[in-house]
Motif scaffolding. Sequence first.
Motif, short mmCIF file in Angstrom:
data_model
loop_
_atom_site.label_atom_id
_atom_site.label_comp_id
_atom_site.label_asym_id
_atom_site.label_seq_id
_atom_site.Cartn_x
_atom_site.Cartn_y
_atom_site.Cartn_z
N SER A 111 -6.38 4.90 4.74
CA SER A 111 -4.99 4.51 5.05
C SER A 111 -4.22 5.72 5.58
O SER A 111 -3.38 5.58 6.48
N GLN A 155 -2.25 -2.91 4.31
CA GLN A 155 -3.11 -3.18 3.15
C GLN A 155 -2.31 -4.07 2.20
O GLN A 155 -1.19 -3.73 1.85
N ASP A 194 -5.47 -2.68 7.90
CA ASP A 194 -5.92 -1.95 6.71
C ASP A 194 -6.47 -2.94 5.69
O ASP A 194 -5.72 -3.66 5.05
N GLU A 195 -7.78 -2.98 5.58
CA GLU A 195 -8.49 -3.89 4.68
C GLU A 195 -7.98 -5.32 4.79
O GLU A 195 -7.49 -5.89 3.82
MG LIG Z 1 -6.18 2.34 1.80
#
Ligand SMILES: [Mg+2]
Length: 265
Positions: A45, A89, A166-167
């Motif tokens: 991140s 995320q 992010d993910e």
């Molecule tokens: Mg992360």
Amino acid sequence: MSKVLVEMQDVSLGYTEVPVLTGVNLKIRRGELVVIAGSSGCGKSTMLKGTIGLLPPSAGRVKLFGTDLEGLSEDRLTELRSRIGLLFQGGALLNSMTVAANVALPIEHHARLPAGAVEKLVRMKLALVGLEGHGHKLPSELSGGMRKRVALARAMALDPDLLLCDEPSAGLDPVTAADLDRLLLGLREAMQMSMMVVTHELSSIETIADRVVMVADGVVAFDGSLAEAKKSSLPSVRDFFARRATAPESAGRSMLERFQGEVKS
Ligand SMILES: [Mg+2]
Ligand SMILES: Nc1ncnc2c1ncn2[C@@H]1O[C@H](COP(=O)(O)OP(=O)(O)OP(=O)(O)O)[C@@H](O)[C@H]1O
């Protein structure tokens, strides 16, 4: 050689005097889908924050769309960021606002458009992720997978040249996660954009990655194709990518087919 959208030259990034990442050299070219992988807390991140200038480098240079971010005015930075879509995320939808209002946020922030035009754009973006007719709902009324797609519609709101995710599939079941992967691929195909996607799901990596960048021990430990990663001379890289993947074969086709139908019509 195709156009370079992101370039990091010998970049260090961190939050204290001890950097999280050092010596990062990275290029993202037009149309490329690059997966950023690595264990929790390694700095994935942080790398995305560095890419968009949310976290200025303590050493080295970051160029976005060919422009060095150092010393840029806030206005100019905002202008460059308007070409980037962000899928945070955790999704980060505002729960007190409707789905449509969430998707409208970046449009209202970056573009001066009459309300009718904003509404039309929002409807188009929701259709793109298979959520037409859900604009009036609150995020809490949707499933986890639907919420991710709303976040994706919001990230896509301004037709970005570069999408950072992010993910995106964290917390989703494997079938829904595979749906989202195919949606990302479909969007990349349709919009010709570049993507940086943080994920440690091997099945996702196998489906979507043109290239994988692995972060470990504060550096980019590997940058290359998945096939190369699986044969890497570094055991940590090889072990990470050579795990057995369990990608559900038939998952997600329906949503992509629907999406492709919409793009054609
Ligand atoms: Mg992360
Ligand atoms: N805002 C912050 N202030 C101080 N330290 C931070 C901050 N954000 C992250 N860190 C630290 O930087 C390191 C890298 O964090 P980062 O969030 O980039 O990891 P990550 O690879 O994205 O992990 P995960 O897979 O769990 O999301 C961690 O040690 C973390 O504690």
